[in-house]
Design an enzyme around this catalytic site. Structure first.
Site, short mmCIF file in Angstrom:
data_model
loop_
_atom_site.label_atom_id
_atom_site.label_comp_id
_atom_site.label_asym_id
_atom_site.label_seq_id
_atom_site.Cartn_x
_atom_site.Cartn_y
_atom_site.Cartn_z
CD GLU A 129 -2.40 -1.22 2.77
OE1 GLU A 129 -2.31 -0.31 3.71
OE2 GLU A 129 -3.03 -2.20 2.95
CE LYS A 166 5.02 5.07 6.97
NZ LYS A 166 5.11 6.18 7.50
CG ASP A 218 3.67 12.64 5.18
OD1 ASP A 218 3.42 12.20 6.58
OD2 ASP A 218 4.59 13.43 4.93
CE1 TYR A 232 -8.12 7.38 -0.13
CE2 TYR A 232 -5.95 8.21 -0.26
CZ TYR A 232 -7.13 7.99 -0.92
OH TYR A 232 -7.21 8.55 -2.21
CE LYS A 263 9.96 7.19 6.96
NZ LYS A 263 9.16 8.37 7.42
CB CYS A 301 10.53 47.92 7.81
SG CYS A 301 10.48 47.56 6.30
CB CYS A 308 9.86 51.62 5.11
SG CYS A 308 8.99 50.93 6.45
CB CYS A 327 6.97 46.58 8.50
SG CYS A 327 6.94 48.55 7.95
CB CYS A 359 6.08 49.90 4.21
SG CYS A 359 7.20 48.58 4.07
S1 IVH Z 1 -0.53 0.07 8.68
C1 IVH Z 1 1.23 -1.78 12.88
N1 IVH Z 1 -0.85 1.16 6.18
O1 IVH Z 1 2.68 4.76 9.14
C2 IVH Z 1 1.29 -0.85 12.07
N2 IVH Z 1 -0.01 2.50 8.25
O2 IVH Z 1 5.12 4.03 10.95
C3 IVH Z 1 0.16 -0.69 11.04
N3 IVH Z 1 0.73 5.00 7.89
O3 IVH Z 1 1.25 5.19 12.28
C4 IVH Z 1 0.22 0.56 10.42
N4 IVH Z 1 -0.04 4.69 5.69
O4 IVH Z 1 0.01 6.49 10.50
C5 IVH Z 1 -0.19 1.35 7.65
N5 IVH Z 1 -0.99 2.01 4.31
C6 IVH Z 1 -0.72 2.38 5.54
C7 IVH Z 1 -0.13 3.55 5.90
C8 IVH Z 1 0.28 3.47 7.44
C9 IVH Z 1 0.41 5.59 6.56
C10 IVH Z 1 1.42 5.41 8.80
C11 IVH Z 1 0.50 5.11 10.12
C12 IVH Z 1 1.15 4.63 11.10
C13 IVH Z 1 2.64 4.76 10.46
C14 IVH Z 1 3.43 3.70 10.78
#
Ligand code: IVH
Length: 681
Positions: A111, A113, A115, A221, A310, A404, A407, A422, A428
């Site tokens: 999946e 990740k 943010d 999500y 990452k 400033c 000015c 300012c 200004c």
């Molecule tokens: S699964 C046992 N799936 O990443 C941990 N986490 O470092 C299960 N995150 O705290 C987490 N996308 O906030 C999972 N597709 C995803 C994610 C995800 C972002 C974040 C989440 C978690 C952190 C883990």
């Protein structure tokens, strides 16, 4: 149909419309009808709070204000994931998995990740009962009212299909488009910009006023399902089921049969992820079968059955040569780092944002230091740290200016704000320049043919000092003007010169701008905190500049979405003599000072700032006539009895619950005669 039945019907219908809209992109009704039904539901719920359902879509618009969030324990701890940045370590992870499973076959689910902010969402009998932040993993903040504002999150799922108690986990986030919209709005009203979507999301989830949260369209999500006993065999099944129950599951996941397939997924999304509507920073790789997840188990902090890969942030290191200070439209001073040019992700970076003096302190950065620069979710690269191993005698402290830079007026810092300002608003030069840029933009007076250096040239020549001067420009004054600009960064020069054609274009645009509607003029004049939307609301409510100019603080508070801060700012702006002259000059130039939208014809101002609700029937008015009279005299009609209500007008055969509630809350009740006396008083 009795009120309880109607509330139930509206709740179900609106929930269905929401579901169709957010999950299937189908509009079952137009926005107007939807809003009307929602309004009806909200009014009924206020009148009969005992029948309001916990899954009511009215919770989406917030409204509760909590002093402090309660701390709650997670039923299942919220762990984090082991991280890696390298494919070699990923292979090692795969080897550990193979060993742990004694050579049995297995699949991964990959999946994105996301943010944002991890959320735990607990459902009881199909109803969203609690939303909690991750906190320390064992307990977090109860932010239920805030998560309810997430429109893609079901407040209720079909209870017969799900276990009586379950939890889903997911990532709450601010979509990039929404992040940009908020920042545009903040720019309009002179507020410092939010640094990145992640911090903005986390800040929003922790706001105490869920009404304010609702205005920022957060999204979520979901990526985990938890219940006891477990009802799925695999993670894949849980994703498919959650999707079917109406949860927002990102469609980007994929089942991979080998670590090579995982690597291919990682490669594929390295650049494709920028097409997604939210910020992402890697890939999460999870073992698909739950029995295999159990077999692999956990370390103290994280599961052995999952890992996060990452993507490396695009980073480089370079030398901080100097810091310049930019002055914005509202006078806020922003430090900008001038760097030794460095190549980062294909572009040469010469400047980076330092946000404010606190940020300089936090980084502990000095002039001539070698610093790390990163390009993350944000558009402007930022300095993320100092390479202390390279600090030398040449490093010098950064001295924040007290005057400033443009000015020389002494800077001031307002209480609780991170920026220095300012205060020389009217003299200004960069503030003046920015005021013009605000005035000419498309959503304001739409005179964009004056962009790209022309304003600066006209200020330099002493031809304009106030935007009102623009309307006194003539063909003769403009023709032949010329200015050479040198780019500080590249040293390249550019000449702006006004020939016949461009002069004509400018004059035509100025003439055409006189047709811009009143709300655009109201936005253009640049009252602090009055952005586009507020300008529209003020224009709708007051109808013309004179009504607005003379409106009291109290009257302004009667405008939807106008609070103390905006009201104060408007009153102060119109009290300023220079601003009064400015408005008069614009009026004489022929700008629109009244709206041509006819809402209700204004008959008087006797009810301005007052709120009303009525019950029963009346001798002199139908319900519609009564509403029209209230609005025509500047009053506002509320949906139910609340602390905000000033008067309940009581007619023949009044509804007992409104009267009872008004009595309990001490809301004054008046009869038809008293109301009529008020109209003409
Ligand atoms: S699964 C046992 N799936 O990443 C941990 N986490 O470092 C299960 N995150 O705290 C987490 N996308 O906030 C999972 N597709 C995803 C994610 C995800 C972002 C974040 C989440 C978690 C952190 C883990």
């Amino acid at each position: 149909m009795n009120p309880q039945e109607r509330i139930a019907e509206l709740t179900d219908r609106l929930t269905l419309y929401n579901f169709q809209y957010y999950q299937n992109s189908i509009s079952e009704v137009d926005d107007f009808t939807f809003d009307k039904l929602l309004e009806e539901l909200s009014a009924l719920e206020k009148q009969y709070p005992e029948f309001s359902r916990p899954d009511s879509p009215t919770h989406r618009v917030g409204g509760t204000v909590s002093k402090e969030f309660a701390t709650v324990y997670h039923r299942f701890p919220m762990l984090s994931l082991g991280n890696t940045y390298s494919e070699a370590e990923l292979t090692e992870f795969d080897t550990r998995v193979q060993k742990g499973l004694n050579g049995a076959a297995y699949d991964y689910i990959c999946e994105l990740k996301f943010d944002g902010v991890a959320l735990s969402l607990a459902y009881e009998n199909g109803i969203l009962a609690r939303g909690v932040t991750r906190g320390d993993g064992t307990r977090g903040d109860d932010i239920t009212a805030n998560v309810r504002t997430i429109r893609t999150l079901p407040l209720k799922v079909n209870a017969s299909a799900v276990p009586p108690l379950f939890e889903v986990r997911g990532e709450g986030f601010l979509p990039l488009a929404e992040f940009e919209r908020i920042n545009r709005e903040r720019e309009d009203i002179g507020e410092p910009l939010l640094a990145n979507p992640r911090n903005a999301a986390s800040g929003t989830f922790k706001q105490q006023d869920s009404g304010a949260v609702a205005k920022r369209r957060l999204d979520c999500y979901v990526y985990s399902f938890l219940s006891e006993p477990e009802i799925f065999q695999t993670h894949e099944e849980s994703l498919v089921a959650m999707k079917a129950w109406g949860f927002n599951v990102s469609p980007t996941w994929r089942k991979c049969g080998s670590i090579q397939e995982v690597m291919a997924f990682i490669d594929e999304w390295e650049t494709k992820r920028y097409e997604l509507p939210l910020a992402t920073d890697g890939i999460v790789i999870k073992i698909n079968r739950f029995d295999q997840q159990r077999e692999l188990g956990f370390t103290a902090k994280s599961p052995r059955w999952a890992i996060a890969f990452k993507y490396k942030a695009l980073a480089a290191s370079t030398v901080l040569n100097s810091v310049s200070y930019q002055v914005g439209r509202t006078g806020a001073v922003t430090p900008v780092a001038n760097l030794k040019p460095v190549l980062l992700a294909g572009t040469v970076v010469r400047r980076a944002s330092l946000h404010n003096s606190n940020e300089i302190e936090r980084l502990g950065v000095m002039l001539n230091d070698t610093v790390f620069v990163e390009k993350g979710g944000e558009i402007i690269p930022k300095i993320t740290g100092v390479d202390l191993t390279k600090r030398s005698e040449a490093s010098e402290p950064i001295v924040y200016p007290t005057e400033c830079p443009a000015c020389q007026t002494p800077l001031v810092r307002k209480e609780g704000e991170a920026h220095f300002y300012c205060p020389n608003e009217k003299g200004c030069p960069p503030q003046l320049q920015a005021r013009f840029e605000h005035f000419i933009q498309r959503r304001a007076m739409n005179i964009e043919s004056l962009g790209e250096g022309k304003i600066e040239m006209l200020i330099d020549r002493g031809l304009i000092r106030s935007p009102a001067d623009l309307y006194e420009l003539t063909f003769e004054k403009l023709l032949g003007l010329e200015k050479t600009f040198t780019d500080i960064e590249t040293g390249k020069t550019r000449i702006v010169s006004l020939r016949e054609k461009s002069v004509e274009n400018i004059l035509t645009a100025l003439e055409r701008s006189k047709m811009q509607p009143f709300e655009s003029v109201l936005f253009a004049i640049g009252i602090r905190y009055v952005g586009n939307t507020t300008a529209e609301k003020l224009a709708d409510y007051f109808g013309n500049i004179d009504a607005l100019r003379t409106a009291s603080h109290e009257a302004l508070l009667g405008v939807p979405e106008v609070g103390d801060r905006i009201a104060q700012s408007v009153v102060a702006w119109f009290a300023d003599a220079d601003n009064q002259v400015f408005v008069e000059r614009l009026r004489l130039a022929g700008l629109q000072m009244a709206t041509d939208r006819v809402a209700v014809e204004r008959k008087g101002e006797t009810l301005v700032g007052k709120t009303f609700l009525y019950t029963g029937t009346f001798a002199n008015f139908s319900r519609e006539e009564l509403e029209n009279e209230i609005e025509a005299h500047g009053g506002r009609i509320l949906g139910g009895v609340s602390k905000k209500l000033n008067y309940l007008i009581v007619g023949e055969n009044p509804g007992p619950s409104k009267v009872e509630k008004a009595t309990k809350m001490g809301v004054p009740m008046i009869g038809e005669d008293e109301f009529m006396a008020m109209l003409s008083s």
